[in-house]
Design an enzyme around this catalytic site. Structure first.
Site, mmCIF file in Angstrom:
data_model
loop_
_atom_site.group_PDB
_atom_site.id
_atom_site.type_symbol
_atom_site.label_atom_id
_atom_site.label_comp_id
_atom_site.label_asym_id
_atom_site.label_seq_id
_atom_site.Cartn_x
_atom_site.Cartn_y
_atom_site.Cartn_z
ATOM 1 N N THR A 1 2.771 -91.257 56.478
ATOM 2 C CA THR A 1 2.074 -92.118 55.534
ATOM 3 C C THR A 1 0.750 -91.479 55.135
ATOM 4 O OG1 THR A 1 1.527 -94.418 54.980
ATOM 5 C CG2 THR A 1 0.746 -93.620 57.102
ATOM 6 N N CYS B 1 -7.173 -98.100 54.466
ATOM 7 C CA CYS B 1 -6.136 -98.715 55.310
ATOM 8 C C CYS B 1 -6.111 -98.010 56.670
ATOM 9 C CB CYS B 1 -4.762 -98.552 54.673
ATOM 10 S SG CYS B 1 -4.559 -99.459 53.140
ATOM 11 N N HIS C 1 1.261 -99.422 58.269
ATOM 12 C CA HIS C 1 0.212 -99.094 57.288
ATOM 13 C C HIS C 1 -0.382 -100.415 56.829
ATOM 14 C CE1 HIS C 1 -0.989 -96.604 53.491
ATOM 15 N NE2 HIS C 1 -1.714 -97.681 53.551
#
Lengths: 164, 201, 122
Positions: free
Chosen positions: A28, A33, A50
């Site tokens: 990812t 985040c 995530h």
């Protein structure tokens, strides 16, 4: 390991989580985040969450609520999905956390820091040890969890790749 | 026609007019033919949209973020990969392509100014074609992974929603291989405005 | 003696373009400013013959800077620079006392024409 097992790369988007087994790799990309990686070294299963925000609050009641958007609903869901592919194995999960940067400098609130704080608190309450962390800064992160080794390769924009 | 279809129709019209205006402005700025193609006007899930960008390798880009404020607030993003930003700089400065060799303050501000001018052209479409008063804010420029730039762009809208309405365009500049992307994202009350526009069509 | 000009824009590339056009045509760019606050301070300190002033800038926008400069010196020659034909902002600037305006993306001739007109060189 089954000789016919093909390694695949699994991508995790924003407000999502993915789990799998060795030899897969889960990848990812993060800004403010936080990416929470959970891994069982004995079972070689793991996943990445995530997440975008710390606490769901009233959002949890809304139609179409995405558990993976928030730390307090996403982390338990990550564990739940890991249990589904690791039903008989030991629950020896360890955590590695990444991201939580402050990318847009004009914004007053440091969402990344808030997210990290919530993640640490929730993992502590769940009794899951954080064995590695690379968070903060002002640039994006690209992380890949290798489910064969449990190692996470992390490349912060503009820097060399590091392994955790 | 359902409200959703009406809003989509309005969005497509706004997208087309915005792109036509942006193409003219872009061509004038770089003194070269430029074509902007509408790639997507759609409602997309935030996970799906970001998964696609994350999966497209770790492309390094320079992005200009601008908020269009006013009656129908929108978020605007223009981004180009770092190597192409050097070519863009040469085009804007009317230099021989290849003269800008490093990503410096001028290359960064080339992207900044492209974003500024394109978003202003779009806000002009709103005011002149739809009498919707809009104005751009000063750009924020970020040099990072394309996926980071995109996720931060949609972040403030994605916090409250799982789906976003988005207009995505791709640029092609004649005589070079520059590829740029431009996104327009309605925020908050904009959807009411889009419904209003749709009702007048 | 070359006329002294201050160029104000938050985009270095625009400042470079304006500097190149002006110096090539015999003007002296004595300072570049990044925002409205710097512009006000520089104008007070350096008293240029002319200033080019972007409208949309961080910290203090061009309209506010224009007001402050003209309050202090109502003979100041200011050419506004805008990314789009923003009628409202431009009309406000002209009402306040801006001498002329240039729309980005600009042509060299348009820049020179606005500067010469402002400096009464036509």
């Amino acid at each position: 390991m089954d000789q016919t097992t093909v390694k695949k790369e699994i991508i995790v988007g924003m407000a999502d989580l993915k789990v799998s087994k060795a030899p897969d790799i889960i990848t990812t990309s993060l800004g403010s985040c936080i990416g929470v990686c959970l891994y069982s070294p004995t079972q070689k299963v793991g996943g990445i969450l995530h997440l975008m925000m710390a606490y769901a609050g009233p959002a949890a009641q809304r139609e179409g609520f995405k558990k993976a958007k928030f730390a307090d609903t996403g982390i338990p869901e990550l564990i739940h999905q890991l249990q589904a592919i690791n039903s008989s194995g030991p629950k020896d999960y360890v955590a590695k956390i990444f991201g939580g940067g402050k990318i847009l400098h004009g914004i007053v609130r440091n969402i990344g820091a808030d997210n990290e704080s919530a993640v640490r608190s929730i993992l502590k309450d769940l009794g899951i040890r954080i064995v590695a962390a690379r968070t903060g800064g002002g640039k994006g992160y690209r992380i890949s969890l290798n489910l064969d080794t449990g190692k996470v390769s992390c490349r912060i924009f503009g820097a060399e790749s590091e392994e955790f | 026609m359902t409200d959703r279809l009406k809003v989509d129709k309005a969005l497509k019209l706004i997208a087309k007019l915005s792109i036509d205006k942006s193409s003219q402005v872009l061509s004038k700025m770089i003194k070269s033919g430029a074509r902007i193609d509408l790639e997507n006007v759609c409602v997309v899930d935030i996970t799906e949209a970001t998964e696609k960008v994350i999966g497209q390798s770790d492309q390094e880009v320079v992005g200009a973020f601008i908020d269009l404020v006013g009656d129908a607030p929108f978020k605007f993003l223009f981004y180009v990969n770092v190597a192409d930003s050097l070519v863009l700089t040469d085009l804007i400065l009317k230099r021989e392509i290849g003269m800008t060799k490093i990503f410096d303050v001028y290359a960064q501000s080339a992207v900044q100014e492209m974003g500024n001018i394109l978003s202003s052209a779009i806000s002009n479409v709103f005011s002149s074609d739809f009498q919707i008063s809009m104005a751009p804010t000063p750009p924020t420029v970020i040099n990072d992974y394309a996926s980071t730039v995109f996720t931060e762009y949609i972040m403030s809208v994605a916090v409250d929603k799982n789906e976003i309405l988005i207009i995505e365009s791709v640029f092609n500049i004649v005589a070079t291989n520059i590829g740029c992307r431009m996104f327009i994202l309605p925020v908050g009350e904009s959807e009411k405005i889009l419904s209003y526009v749709a009702s007048t069509m | 003696m070359a006329k002294r000009i201050i160029v104000t824009d938050d985009a270095p590339i625009i400042r470079l373009m304006l500097r190149d056009i002006l110096t090539y045509n015999g003007y002296e760019v004595i300072k570049e400013c990044n925002n409205g606050q710097e512009a006000v301070e520089a104008f007070t300190e350096l008293k240029p013959d002319l200033m080019t002033l972007d409208i949309v800038m961080p910290e203090k926008d061009g309209i506010q800077a224009l007001e402050e400069i003209l309050t202090d010196d109502d003979s100041a020659k200011i050419v506004m620079v805008t990314a789009v034909d923003q009628r409202e902002a431009l009309m406000k600037a002209i009402r306040i006392g801006a001498t002329d305006y240039i729309v980005k993306p600009f042509e060299n001739d348009r820049v020179l024409s606005a500067v010469r007109k402002a400096l009464c060189e036509d």
